[in-house]
Design a protein around this motif. Structure first.
Motif, short mmCIF file in Angstrom:
data_model
loop_
_atom_site.label_atom_id
_atom_site.label_comp_id
_atom_site.label_asym_id
_atom_site.label_seq_id
_atom_site.Cartn_x
_atom_site.Cartn_y
_atom_site.Cartn_z
N ILE A 149 -44.90 -8.89 13.75
CA ILE A 149 -44.51 -8.92 12.50
C ILE A 149 -43.23 -8.28 12.25
N VAL A 150 -42.30 -9.15 11.40
CA VAL A 150 -41.09 -8.49 11.13
C VAL A 150 -40.87 -8.39 9.58
N PRO A 151 -40.86 -7.18 8.98
CA PRO A 151 -40.81 -6.88 7.67
C PRO A 151 -39.26 -7.48 7.37
N CYS A 152 -39.03 -7.73 6.33
CA CYS A 152 -37.91 -8.13 5.77
C CYS A 152 -37.77 -8.16 4.18
N PHE A 153 -36.46 -8.76 3.94
CA PHE A 153 -36.20 -8.96 2.18
C PHE A 153 -35.49 -10.33 2.44
N VAL A 154 -35.78 -10.98 1.34
CA VAL A 154 -35.19 -12.35 1.01
C VAL A 154 -33.54 -12.19 0.24
N ASN A 155 -32.77 -12.67 0.81
CA ASN A 155 -31.34 -12.95 0.36
C ASN A 155 -31.23 -13.91 -0.59
N THR A 156 -29.89 -13.95 -1.03
CA THR A 156 -29.66 -14.94 -2.25
C THR A 156 -29.52 -16.29 -1.59
N ASP A 157 -29.20 -16.55 -0.50
CA ASP A 157 -29.20 -17.73 0.05
C ASP A 157 -30.30 -18.09 0.89
N ASP A 158 -31.38 -17.42 0.76
CA ASP A 158 -32.68 -17.73 1.20
C ASP A 158 -32.75 -17.17 2.68
N SER A 159 -31.98 -16.44 3.38
CA SER A 159 -32.00 -16.09 4.69
C SER A 159 -32.57 -14.57 4.29
N PHE A 160 -32.63 -13.94 5.43
CA PHE A 160 -33.60 -12.68 5.58
C PHE A 160 -32.69 -11.78 6.07
N THR A 161 -32.93 -10.42 5.69
CA THR A 161 -32.45 -9.29 6.17
C THR A 161 -33.66 -8.57 6.69
N TYR A 162 -33.34 -8.11 8.00
CA TYR A 162 -34.67 -7.31 8.62
C TYR A 162 -34.12 -6.03 9.20
N PRO A 163 -35.04 -5.18 9.56
CA PRO A 163 -34.59 -3.83 10.38
C PRO A 163 -34.31 -4.08 11.70
N ASP A 164 -33.32 -3.23 12.43
CA ASP A 164 -33.17 -2.91 13.94
C ASP A 164 -33.20 -1.35 14.01
N THR A 165 -33.93 -1.00 14.68
CA THR A 165 -34.35 0.34 14.95
C THR A 165 -33.35 1.10 15.81
N ASN A 166 -32.59 0.15 16.61
CA ASN A 166 -31.97 0.62 17.69
C ASN A 166 -30.56 1.19 17.37
N SER A 167 -30.21 2.17 18.13
CA SER A 167 -28.79 2.89 17.91
C SER A 167 -28.67 3.40 16.37
N GLY A 168 -29.75 4.21 16.02
CA GLY A 168 -29.81 4.79 14.66
C GLY A 168 -30.05 4.08 13.84
N GLY A 169 -30.17 2.73 13.70
CA GLY A 169 -30.89 1.86 12.71
C GLY A 169 -29.69 1.11 12.19
N SER A 170 -30.07 -0.10 11.84
CA SER A 170 -29.09 -1.21 11.21
C SER A 170 -29.96 -2.24 10.40
N TRP A 171 -29.01 -3.14 9.58
CA TRP A 171 -29.75 -4.21 9.02
C TRP A 171 -29.25 -5.48 10.01
N ARG A 172 -30.06 -6.48 9.89
CA ARG A 172 -29.33 -7.76 10.49
C ARG A 172 -29.90 -8.96 9.67
N THR A 173 -29.43 -10.14 10.16
CA THR A 173 -29.91 -11.12 8.98
C THR A 173 -30.26 -12.36 10.02
N THR A 174 -31.26 -12.98 9.77
CA THR A 174 -31.89 -14.25 10.24
C THR A 174 -32.01 -15.38 9.30
N ASN A 175 -32.19 -16.68 9.70
CA ASN A 175 -32.17 -17.72 8.81
C ASN A 175 -33.13 -19.02 9.45
#
Length: 291
Positions: A126-152
């Motif tokens: 399960i990937v928790p995520c957030f909807v972006n305005t272009d209908d893609s998704f921002t999701y968390p990456d916990t590696n290397s201190g944490g960052s946000w990534r995008t998938t579509n």
């Protein structure tokens, strides 16, 4: 049995059983309902979630991992983005704790997913995520201190469905056949790369709208297409979304070997050696191909 009957039986053998599909749907709805309770004050079994990955594209042949997205309200993104430290890790842990109110089975939260392992070998990622305005998704990456990534994934899923319907259902069947080949020959290709190359092959193949009687030629020509890829190419663009799909290893040599075996299978069939032909296809595709 004819070539058409053999490949039709093979494709049917690659499909998941109705009981497996029902079990996946039941768990998916329970997980979705629990997360909706935690984050949306809702008991919906379908809202805010989406099957993705091979299962979402309809090209999976086994159930080792079922990938799903669940999107949270934007204020939760702000809450975790403002964390001091790894807010992405905190998000995964919170989602894990929420799901544990429904499932007490083995779970872990790391990398980019919360993974739930069931005793029948089916796992949900399960990937928790957030909807972006272009209908893609921002999701968390916990590696290397944490960052946000995008998938579509939505355009990929939509394009696979559209092309599959346009090409007489042949796209998803070829993707499943290629997965059987991958398992038998231990081919270093991810599911999305298989689907991407199957899509690119069929898009240009003259017989893409034909039926099972062409599946021996489809196999032959697909292996030829694969073995002619440049070994120096490191990525391809996915259908619909044009996302980078990275190479995991060299697959061209194994594709060339199976291209040659497919030539033998087709010649044996033409010469009337039907059993020998099927033996060659089973060498390529494994025991799901009829004997």
């Amino acid at each position: 049995m004819s070539v058409s009957d053999n490949f039709k039986t093979f494709c049917n053998n690659l499909r998941m059983s109705d009981d497996t599909v029902d079990s996946i749907a039941y768990r998916y709805k329970r997980i979705t309902k629990q997360l909706n309770k935690c984050y949306w004050n809702s008991e919906s079994e379908t809202s805010h979630s989406l099957y993705v990955g091979s299962y979402g594209r309809g090209t999976e042949i086994h159930t080792s991992d079922i990938d799903m997205l669940f999107w949270l309200p934007y204020e939760d993104y702000m809450r975790f983005d403002n964390y001091i430290g790894n807010g992405q890790s905190a998000l995964l842990q919170e989602v894990k704790n929420c799901i544990q109110n429904t499932y007490k089975t083995y779970m872990r939260a790391d990398g980019q997913v919360v993974k739930v392992d069931f005793t029948d070998k089916i796992s949900f990622e399960i990937v928790p995520c957030f909807v972006n305005t272009d209908d893609s998704f921002t999701y968390p990456d916990t590696n290397s201190g944490g960052s946000w990534r995008t998938t579509n994934p939505k355009p990929e899923i939509a394009e696979m469905i559209s092309a599959n319907n346009l090409w007489n259902k042949n796209l998803k069947r070829l993707c499943r056949m290629a997965r059987a080949w991958k398992q038998v020959w231990d081919v270093p290709m991810g599911g999305l790369l298989i689907d991407t190359l199957a899509y690119k092959f069929l898009k240009a193949w003259a017989n893409k709208d034909k039926s099972f009687i062409y599946y021996d030629w489809m196999s032959r020509d697909f292996f030829k297409f694969l073995c002619e890829q440049s070994e120096s190419q490191s990525y391809w663009l996915s259908p619909g979304a044009n996302q980078f799909v990275w190479r995991k290893g060299k697959f061209e040599y194994k594709a060339k070997r199976c291209y040659n075996i497919s030539l033998e299978a087709i010649q044996n069939e033409s010469d009337g050696y039907h059993y020998t032909s099927k033996t060659k296809w089973r060498e390529i595709y494994g025991t799901k191909f009829p004997s």
